[in-house]
Scaffold this motif. Structure first.
Motif, PDB file in Angstrom:
ATOM      1  N   ALA A 105       1.990  14.298 -13.802  1.00  0.00           N
ATOM      2  CA  ALA A 105       1.063  14.817 -14.386  1.00  0.00           C
ATOM      3  C   ALA A 105       0.735  16.496 -14.311  1.00  0.00           C
ATOM      4  CB  ALA A 105      -0.258  14.430 -13.892  1.00  0.00           C
ATOM      5  N   ALA A 106       1.132  17.007 -13.170  1.00  0.00           N
ATOM      6  CA  ALA A 106       1.183  18.487 -13.114  1.00  0.00           C
ATOM      7  C   ALA A 106       2.297  19.097 -13.936  1.00  0.00           C
ATOM      8  CB  ALA A 106       1.634  18.705 -11.604  1.00  0.00           C
TER       9      ALA A 106
ATOM     10  N   LEU B 199       0.797  -1.234   0.290  1.00  0.00           N
ATOM     11  CA  LEU B 199      -0.006  -0.142   0.001  1.00  0.00           C
ATOM     12  C   LEU B 199       0.765   1.363   0.008  1.00  0.00           C
ATOM     13  CD1 LEU B 199      -3.003   1.138   0.049  1.00  0.00           C
ATOM     14  CD2 LEU B 199      -2.861   1.074   2.468  1.00  0.00           C
ATOM     15  N   THR B 200       1.826   1.310   0.687  1.00  0.00           N
ATOM     16  CA  THR B 200       2.929   2.373   0.617  1.00  0.00           C
ATOM     17  C   THR B 200       3.476   2.409  -0.735  1.00  0.00           C
ATOM     18  OG1 THR B 200       3.398   2.009   2.879  1.00  0.00           O
ATOM     19  CG2 THR B 200       4.962   3.264   1.860  1.00  0.00           C
ATOM     20  N   HIS B 201       3.890   1.417  -1.162  1.00  0.00           N
ATOM     21  CA  HIS B 201       4.358   1.563  -2.453  1.00  0.00           C
ATOM     22  C   HIS B 201       3.428   2.350  -3.641  1.00  0.00           C
ATOM     23  CE1 HIS B 201       6.763   0.339  -6.042  1.00  0.00           C
ATOM     24  NE2 HIS B 201       5.565  -0.233  -6.869  1.00  0.00           N
ATOM     25  N   LEU B 202       2.159   1.699  -3.586  1.00  0.00           N
ATOM     26  CA  LEU B 202       1.150   2.427  -4.341  1.00  0.00           C
ATOM     27  C   LEU B 202       0.942   3.666  -4.235  1.00  0.00           C
ATOM     28  CD1 LEU B 202      -1.265  -1.068  -4.233  1.00  0.00           C
ATOM     29  CD2 LEU B 202       0.414  -0.241  -6.242  1.00  0.00           C
ATOM     30  N   LEU B 203       0.973   4.121  -2.837  1.00  0.00           N
ATOM     31  CA  LEU B 203       0.688   5.403  -2.677  1.00  0.00           C
ATOM     32  C   LEU B 203       1.706   6.361  -3.140  1.00  0.00           C
ATOM     33  CD1 LEU B 203      -0.845   5.044   0.815  1.00  0.00           C
ATOM     34  CD2 LEU B 203      -2.199   6.107  -1.247  1.00  0.00           C
TER      35      LEU B 203
ATOM     36  N   HIS C 282       1.358   6.704  -6.921  1.00  0.00           N
ATOM     37  CA  HIS C 282       0.361   7.573  -7.269  1.00  0.00           C
ATOM     38  C   HIS C 282       0.766   9.028  -7.039  1.00  0.00           C
ATOM     39  CE1 HIS C 282      -3.556   9.337  -7.107  1.00  0.00           C
ATOM     40  NE2 HIS C 282      -3.317  10.041  -5.931  1.00  0.00           N
ATOM     41  N   ARG C 283       1.368   9.236  -5.845  1.00  0.00           N
ATOM     42  CA  ARG C 283       1.979  10.694  -5.649  1.00  0.00           C
ATOM     43  C   ARG C 283       2.917  11.135  -6.933  1.00  0.00           C
ATOM     44  NH1 ARG C 283       2.551   8.870  -0.364  1.00  0.00           N
ATOM     45  NH2 ARG C 283       0.510   9.674   0.854  1.00  0.00           N
ATOM     46  N   LYS C 284       3.759  10.133  -7.255  1.00  0.00           N
ATOM     47  CA  LYS C 284       4.464  10.422  -8.437  1.00  0.00           C
ATOM     48  C   LYS C 284       3.912  10.682  -9.612  1.00  0.00           C
ATOM     49  CE  LYS C 284       8.688   7.445  -6.851  1.00  0.00           C
ATOM     50  NZ  LYS C 284       9.371   6.108  -7.026  1.00  0.00           N
TER      51      LYS C 284
END
Length: 81
Positions: A47-48, A33-37, A40-42
């Motif tokens: 995208a920004a 879950l930490t890896h997936l989060l 997601h943040r990266k």
């Protein structure tokens, strides 16, 4: 480490367990879950940057600001090479 309990559907837990086992080498669900989060943040940061680059004026301003910061790299202060 402090832990807590969250309620998720069984299918979500099972999907996370599969990702942890098959895609991430058998890590714990917490690590998965930490890896997936983190991923997601990266993706959100990338995208920004893509949105910024799509705006030519904003991208030019961004590059100009980077050039200003790069100019400080040789400021003569200690610690640099």
């Amino acid at each position: 480490m402090t832990s807590t309990t969250i309620k998720v559907e069984t299918s979500v837990r099972d999907d996370l367990a599969r990702v942890a086992a098959e895609d991430l080498g058998g890590v714990t669900l917490n690590t998965a879950l930490t890896h997936l989060l983190t991923e997601h943040r990266k993706a959100a940061v990338l995208a920004a940057y893509a949105r910024l680059e799509a705006d030519a004026s904003a991208w030019t301003d961004y590059e100009s600001e980077l050039d200003e910061w790069d100019g400080l790299a040789g400021d003569g202060l200690g610690g640099g090479q």
